[in-house]
Design an enzyme around this catalytic site. Structure first.
Site, PDB file in Angstrom:
ATOM      1  N   CYS A   1       0.830  -1.207   0.000  1.00  0.00           N
ATOM      2  CA  CYS A   1       0.000   0.000   0.000  1.00  0.00           C
ATOM      3  C   CYS A   1       0.866   1.259   0.000  1.00  0.00           C
ATOM      4  O   CYS A   1       0.478   2.277  -0.560  1.00  0.00           O
ATOM      5  CB  CYS A   1      -0.949  -0.005   1.194  1.00  0.00           C
ATOM      6  SG  CYS A   1      -2.188   1.308   1.108  1.00  0.00           S
TER       7      CYS A   1
ATOM      8  N   GLU B   1      -4.016  -5.141  -4.416  1.00  0.00           N
ATOM      9  CA  GLU B   1      -3.988  -3.765  -4.914  1.00  0.00           C
ATOM     10  C   GLU B   1      -4.578  -3.709  -6.328  1.00  0.00           C
ATOM     11  O   GLU B   1      -5.404  -2.844  -6.634  1.00  0.00           O
ATOM     12  CB  GLU B   1      -2.552  -3.225  -4.928  1.00  0.00           C
ATOM     13  CG  GLU B   1      -1.989  -2.887  -3.568  1.00  0.00           C
ATOM     14  CD  GLU B   1      -2.579  -1.623  -2.974  1.00  0.00           C
ATOM     15  OE1 GLU B   1      -3.063  -0.761  -3.742  1.00  0.00           O
ATOM     16  OE2 GLU B   1      -2.573  -1.488  -1.736  1.00  0.00           O
TER      17      GLU B   1
END
Length: 226
Positions: free
Chosen positions: A131, A201
């Site tokens: 992240c 993601e």
């Protein structure tokens, strides 16, 4: 080659697929539909709440005081900086948080929290690192190509900015330090968690682009609550 260099080499195909995703391409050229961006933004608000919890738990579990301080600072930053970014967009587009987690968001946040509560400390660090790192790299790639009048310029500038870059570099540094002190089994867990979060993601961007809904969502919402 450092441990994190090897991690990045492993996920390069996923990163390239992320840059090629239509969500990122349209975000870059400013043609991403507003409703698609807002779907993403609202899911990201929900994601950040749990990501912040995972960062705080990483701080609580850290044996190294410097690591503890960094992760607690990351948690505060996620609340203060990124939440303000979201609220600015909500005000700009006259909307508010009014959704539940889509399947990809639900899957990602539950993976992070399961690592935070049930995995090793090394595995948790591997899980939260994408992240930071993926967003920095995507933000910089978009920044290099985006026009100045891009309607999502505030988002682009945040993730391509120097303040975020410093946080990413610190997170990478911690990951290398943790890997250096970890067992072979823990480094393997760390690597697999990093790859898994990188895949998640990609799924998060894809979910937003498709405005993903739960199967049978309309049927479920039509049933009166007991």
């Amino acid at each position: 080659m450092t441990f994190t260099d090897r991690l990045w080499k492993r996920i390069e195909p996923i990163y390239e697929a992320t840059l090629a995703h239509p969500f990122i391409r349209e975000l870059t050229d400013g043609t991403l539909p507003r409703d698609t961006f807002l779907f993403y933004l609202k899911q990201d608000t929900l994601y950040l709440s749990d990501f912040t919890r995972a960062l705080a738990l990483a701080g609580a579990r850290a044996a190294d005081n410097a690591h503890m301080q960094s992760f607690l600072e990351f948690a505060v930053g996620a609340i203060a900086v990124e939440r303000q970014l979201h609220e600015d967009f909500y005000a700009k587009y006259d909307t508010q948080l009014d959704v539940v987690k889509a399947p990809a968001c639900f899957t990602y946040t539950h993976f992070l929290l399961s690592k935070a509560l049930l995995g090793s400390y090394a595995g948790l660090i591997g899980a939260v690192l994408p992240c930071f790192w993926i967003y920095r790299e995507v933000g910089m790639a978009v920044y290099r190509r985006a026009a100045p009048d891009n309607p999502y310029r505030a988002w682009i500038d945040t993730y391509a900015g120097e303040a975020f870059n410093r946080s990413v570099e610190r997170a990478i540094e911690i990951a290398d330090e943790v890997a250096g002190a970890a067992s072979e089994a823990q480094r393997k867990e760390m690597e697999e968690a990093f790859v898994h979060s990188t895949l998640l993601e990609w799924m998060f961007w894809d979910s937003a682009y498709r405005r993903e809904a739960w199967p049978l969502q309309e049927a479920m919402t039509s049933v009166p609550a007991s």
